[in-house]
Write a protein that holds these residues in place. Structure first.
Motif, mmCIF file in Angstrom:
data_model
loop_
_atom_site.group_PDB
_atom_site.id
_atom_site.type_symbol
_atom_site.label_atom_id
_atom_site.label_comp_id
_atom_site.label_asym_id
_atom_site.label_seq_id
_atom_site.Cartn_x
_atom_site.Cartn_y
_atom_site.Cartn_z
ATOM 1 N N ILE A 6 1.395 12.089 -9.587
ATOM 2 C CA ILE A 6 0.695 13.366 -9.378
ATOM 3 C C ILE A 6 1.689 14.527 -9.444
ATOM 4 O O ILE A 6 1.396 15.574 -10.013
ATOM 5 C CB ILE A 6 -0.064 13.347 -8.035
ATOM 6 N N GLY A 7 2.875 14.330 -8.900
ATOM 7 C CA GLY A 7 3.904 15.368 -8.983
ATOM 8 C C GLY A 7 4.321 15.653 -10.409
ATOM 9 O O GLY A 7 4.534 16.806 -10.785
ATOM 10 N N GLY A 8 4.431 14.610 -11.214
ATOM 11 C CA GLY A 8 4.768 14.813 -12.619
ATOM 12 C C GLY A 8 3.686 15.583 -13.349
ATOM 13 O O GLY A 8 3.978 16.459 -14.177
ATOM 14 N N ILE A 9 2.430 15.292 -13.034
ATOM 15 C CA ILE A 9 1.316 16.016 -13.656
ATOM 16 C C ILE A 9 1.324 17.484 -13.224
ATOM 17 O O ILE A 9 1.119 18.384 -14.040
ATOM 18 C CB ILE A 9 -0.014 15.323 -13.296
ATOM 19 N N ILE A 58 0.845 -1.207 0.000
ATOM 20 C CA ILE A 58 0.000 0.000 0.000
ATOM 21 C C ILE A 58 0.873 1.247 0.000
ATOM 22 O O ILE A 58 0.630 2.189 -0.751
ATOM 23 C CB ILE A 58 -0.949 -0.019 1.216
ATOM 24 N N LEU A 59 1.919 1.260 0.840
ATOM 25 C CA LEU A 59 2.837 2.402 0.866
ATOM 26 C C LEU A 59 3.538 2.572 -0.470
ATOM 27 O O LEU A 59 3.714 3.694 -0.962
ATOM 28 C CB LEU A 59 3.865 2.224 1.987
ATOM 29 N N PHE A 60 3.925 1.449 -1.078
ATOM 30 C CA PHE A 60 4.611 1.499 -2.365
ATOM 31 C C PHE A 60 3.704 2.105 -3.439
ATOM 32 O O PHE A 60 4.103 3.022 -4.158
ATOM 33 C CB PHE A 60 5.060 0.089 -2.766
ATOM 34 N N TYR A 61 2.481 1.630 -3.543
ATOM 35 C CA TYR A 61 1.575 2.138 -4.573
ATOM 36 C C TYR A 61 1.138 3.570 -4.285
ATOM 37 O O TYR A 61 0.993 4.383 -5.201
ATOM 38 C CB TYR A 61 0.365 1.216 -4.724
ATOM 39 N N LEU A 62 0.930 3.901 -3.026
ATOM 40 C CA LEU A 62 0.580 5.279 -2.676
ATOM 41 C C LEU A 62 1.726 6.231 -3.029
ATOM 42 O O LEU A 62 1.495 7.326 -3.564
ATOM 43 C CB LEU A 62 0.240 5.367 -1.189
ATOM 44 N N GLY A 63 2.948 5.820 -2.748
ATOM 45 C CA GLY A 63 4.109 6.634 -3.125
ATOM 46 C C GLY A 63 4.235 6.783 -4.627
ATOM 47 O O GLY A 63 4.537 7.872 -5.131
ATOM 48 N N ALA A 64 3.986 5.703 -5.369
ATOM 49 C CA ALA A 64 4.058 5.782 -6.828
ATOM 50 C C ALA A 64 3.001 6.719 -7.388
ATOM 51 O O ALA A 64 3.270 7.502 -8.303
ATOM 52 C CB ALA A 64 3.917 4.387 -7.421
ATOM 53 N N VAL A 65 1.796 6.671 -6.808
ATOM 54 C CA VAL A 65 0.728 7.575 -7.258
ATOM 55 C C VAL A 65 1.103 9.023 -6.967
ATOM 56 O O VAL A 65 0.865 9.921 -7.793
ATOM 57 C CB VAL A 65 -0.612 7.182 -6.591
ATOM 58 N N MET A 66 1.712 9.273 -5.807
ATOM 59 C CA MET A 66 2.117 10.646 -5.478
ATOM 60 C C MET A 66 3.208 11.138 -6.417
ATOM 61 O O MET A 66 3.234 12.318 -6.787
ATOM 62 C CB MET A 66 2.570 10.725 -4.019
ATOM 63 N N THR A 82 6.227 23.995 -8.306
ATOM 64 C CA THR A 82 7.185 23.699 -7.243
ATOM 65 C C THR A 82 6.541 22.888 -6.126
ATOM 66 O O THR A 82 7.091 21.875 -5.686
ATOM 67 C CB THR A 82 7.760 25.004 -6.663
ATOM 68 N N ILE A 83 5.378 23.339 -5.673
ATOM 69 C CA ILE A 83 4.722 22.639 -4.562
ATOM 70 C C ILE A 83 4.247 21.265 -5.006
ATOM 71 O O ILE A 83 4.570 20.239 -4.399
ATOM 72 C CB ILE A 83 3.543 23.464 -4.018
ATOM 73 N N GLY A 84 3.479 21.253 -6.081
ATOM 74 C CA GLY A 84 2.938 19.975 -6.519
ATOM 75 C C GLY A 84 3.968 19.090 -7.190
ATOM 76 O O GLY A 84 3.893 17.869 -7.115
ATOM 77 N N GLY A 85 4.926 19.727 -7.851
ATOM 78 C CA GLY A 85 5.898 18.943 -8.599
ATOM 79 C C GLY A 85 7.126 18.545 -7.815
ATOM 80 O O GLY A 85 7.895 17.688 -8.260
ATOM 81 N N ALA A 86 7.337 19.143 -6.659
ATOM 82 C CA ALA A 86 8.505 18.773 -5.856
ATOM 83 C C ALA A 86 8.108 18.192 -4.501
ATOM 84 O O ALA A 86 8.666 17.186 -4.078
ATOM 85 C CB ALA A 86 9.414 19.976 -5.659
ATOM 86 N N VAL A 87 7.162 18.821 -3.840
ATOM 87 C CA VAL A 87 6.810 18.385 -2.492
ATOM 88 C C VAL A 87 6.043 17.062 -2.521
ATOM 89 O O VAL A 87 6.378 16.133 -1.777
ATOM 90 C CB VAL A 87 5.999 19.480 -1.765
ATOM 91 N N VAL A 88 5.053 16.974 -3.380
ATOM 92 C CA VAL A 88 4.246 15.751 -3.436
ATOM 93 C C VAL A 88 5.107 14.541 -3.834
ATOM 94 O O VAL A 88 5.019 13.488 -3.200
ATOM 95 C CB VAL A 88 3.031 15.950 -4.368
#
Length: 119
Positions: A15-18, A4-12, A44-50
């Motif tokens: 989302i950062g790339g988008i 779950i952590l792995f897939y949640l991290g991959a989704v984040m 910056t926020i969405g593309g780096a922090v997330v």
């Protein structure tokens, strides 16, 4: 739990790339400095922090990774620092550009006019 952590991290990370893509499109398409600065901040926020939070979750979910807690902690702390610094930097840039009158624009409402009047 680690999957779950792995897939949640991959989704984040996705989302950062988008968010980076939308920030780049905004930098190219938006009409003036201030709106482009907003797009840069979104990038910056969405593309780096997330994605940094995603990397932290991904590292926590990867049992095979030798220093996963160090990677997760460093990613999380870096994300927090970027989360605090990026809006402050964007606000400082916008305030400096407004105060120096470097950017021509015709505002409908100028909330900084009273600040400028006190100088």
């Amino acid at each position: 739990m680690s999957e779950i952590l792995f897939y949640l991290g991959a989704v984040m990370i996705i989302i950062g790339g988008i968010c980076d893509l939308f920030g780049a499109i905004g930098l190219l398409r938006f009409p003036n400095f201030y709106v482009r600065l907003h797009a840069a901040t979104v990038g910056t926020i969405g593309g780096a922090v997330v994605p940094l939070f995603g990397v932290a979750l991904l590292a926590l979910g990867a049992d095979f990774l030798p220093h996963r807690y160090a990677i997760a902690g460093a990613s999380f702390i870096t994300g927090i620092i970027v989360l605090l610094a990026a809006p402050a930097g964007a606000t400082a840039l916008a305030y400096a550009a407004h105060k120096a009158k470097l950017v021509e624009w015709k505002p409908k409402v100028d909330h900084l006019a009273e600040v400028r009047g006190n100088d």
